[in-house]
Design an enzyme around this catalytic site. Structure first.
Site, short mmCIF file in Angstrom:
data_model
loop_
_atom_site.label_atom_id
_atom_site.label_comp_id
_atom_site.label_asym_id
_atom_site.label_seq_id
_atom_site.Cartn_x
_atom_site.Cartn_y
_atom_site.Cartn_z
N LYS A 1 -11.55 1.67 -15.83
CA LYS A 1 -11.42 0.64 -14.99
C LYS A 1 -12.40 -0.65 -17.10
O LYS A 1 -12.21 -1.16 -16.97
CB LYS A 1 -13.07 0.75 -13.89
CG LYS A 1 -13.02 0.44 -12.81
CD LYS A 1 -11.10 0.08 -12.25
CE LYS A 1 -11.55 0.59 -10.21
NZ LYS A 1 -10.44 -0.78 -10.12
N ASP B 1 0.81 -1.24 0.06
CA ASP B 1 0.02 0.22 -0.32
C ASP B 1 1.09 0.87 0.13
O ASP B 1 2.01 1.19 0.71
CB ASP B 1 -1.05 -0.06 1.31
CG ASP B 1 -1.99 0.89 1.07
OD1 ASP B 1 -3.32 0.30 0.29
OD2 ASP B 1 -1.66 2.10 0.82
N TYR C 1 -13.60 7.44 -13.92
CA TYR C 1 -13.02 6.37 -13.24
C TYR C 1 -13.83 5.08 -14.42
O TYR C 1 -13.13 3.57 -14.54
CB TYR C 1 -13.93 6.28 -11.68
CG TYR C 1 -13.57 4.90 -10.84
CD1 TYR C 1 -13.04 4.22 -10.55
CD2 TYR C 1 -15.00 4.06 -10.94
CE1 TYR C 1 -12.92 3.72 -9.61
CE2 TYR C 1 -14.55 3.23 -10.35
CZ TYR C 1 -13.69 2.70 -10.02
OH TYR C 1 -14.09 1.44 -9.22
N ASN D 1 -4.99 -5.02 -7.04
CA ASN D 1 -5.97 -3.72 -6.36
C ASN D 1 -6.61 -2.46 -6.16
O ASN D 1 -7.31 -1.78 -6.11
CB ASN D 1 -6.76 -4.50 -5.30
CG ASN D 1 -7.87 -3.99 -4.66
OD1 ASN D 1 -8.64 -3.86 -4.62
ND2 ASN D 1 -7.72 -3.27 -3.07
N ALA E 1 -19.29 -2.60 -3.24
CA ALA E 1 -19.16 -3.31 -2.14
C ALA E 1 -18.71 -1.94 -1.44
O ALA E 1 -18.11 -0.93 -0.83
CB ALA E 1 -17.73 -3.78 -2.36
N ASP F 1 3.44 2.89 -4.19
CA ASP F 1 2.83 3.89 -5.18
C ASP F 1 2.83 3.11 -6.48
O ASP F 1 4.11 3.41 -6.86
CB ASP F 1 3.88 5.04 -4.74
CG ASP F 1 2.50 6.37 -5.74
OD1 ASP F 1 2.12 5.80 -6.09
OD2 ASP F 1 3.07 7.24 -5.77
N VAL F 2 1.70 2.92 -7.02
CA VAL F 2 1.61 2.14 -8.11
C VAL F 2 1.92 2.86 -9.59
O VAL F 2 1.74 2.45 -10.53
CB VAL F 2 0.20 1.04 -8.08
CG1 VAL F 2 0.68 0.09 -7.11
CG2 VAL F 2 -0.62 2.23 -8.21
#
Length: 260
Positions: free
Chosen positions: A172, A49, A168, A103, A201, A76-77
């Protein structure tokens, strides 16, 4: 019709002996639950994370819940240096990687006329480019071993329209297309790449960042009359990561209903 969440399932060793890395696993969302379910299914797990304190807290909470403390690595992706370091930390800590659960993602709300370049680029950089970077970093290792499974977190917004979510949804939808294409490149090498597409979710962070009233509106569209529990999405991730999904690659699996 009951709107209560189903009983929490017990582990069935679906990932027995496998080594798993989960990104964005701090906090209370899908990543944390994917890590918990992986441990409960017999995997050796490392979590990553961007938030150091939350990552440490998540590892301790997982130890309390499962009796096993996962390894941790900050990442940090959006940083190629961080991504390379996280993959190396996982390989050093676990020996090899069987499963990567991508994720990490970033949401937000804003109509197109109000979105700045910075807001648009940030969502795509974390959600889509981050998935690309992590996958690019781990694939050579998995291809060399001739096996592996990558599970990406997409969203039903990759298929459907919702005002205020263009950045977003575009990110996606990109994750979905990326999943299909990279799966074709990796199949010959024995590596499977699939994605889940949750509708809704519910977790603490989502309720904080979503405009008032929108969650109630989205929940009303769900066939079960409730949002999914994060572990219900994680369950499908675990299935796709397991040998039970051995003939699936390039697939995007909805964790949803026809109403949402």
């Amino acid at each position: 019709m009951s709107k209560l969440a189903p009983p929490y399932p017990k582990g069935r060793n679906l990932l027995e002996g496998k080594n798993v890395l989960v990104t964005a696993a701090a906090g209370t969302g899908i990543g944390f639950w994917a890590a918990r379910r992986a441990i409960e299914e017999g995997a050796h797990v490392m979590i990553s994370d961007i938030h150091e304190r939350r990552l440490s807290d998540a590892a301790q909470e997982l130890k309390k819940l499962t009796g096993t403390e996962p390894g941790t690595t900050l990442c940090d992706v959006t940083s190629e240096q961080d991504v390379q370091a996280a993959i190396q930390a996982a390989l050093t800590g676990l020996g090899h990687l069987d499963v990567l659960i991508n994720n990490a993602g970033l949401g937000g709300f804003g109509h197109v006329v109000d979105l700045t370049d910075e807001q648009w680029n940030k969502v795509l950089d974390v959600t889509l480019n981050g998935t690309f970077r992590m996958t690019r970093a781990v694939l050579p290792h998995m291809l060399e071993r001739g096996s592996g499974a990558i599970v990406n977190n997409a969203s039903v917004l990759g298929w459907r329209a919702q005002p205020g979510q263009s950045h977003y949804a575009a990110a996606k939808a990109g994750v979905m297309a990326f999943t299909r294409c990279v799966a074709m490149e990796a199949a010959e090498g024995g590596v499977r790449v699939n994605a889940v597409a949750p509708s809704l979710a519910m977790h603490e962070f989502l309720s904080k960042v979503t405009p008032e009233g929108l969650l109630d509106e989205l929940i009303a569209k769900e066939a079960f009359g409730r949002a999914a529990e994060p572990f219900e999405v994680a369950n499908v991730m675990i299935f796709l990561a397991s040998d039970y999904a051995s003939y699936m690659t390039g697939e995007v699996v909805p964790v949803s209903s026809q109403h949402a």
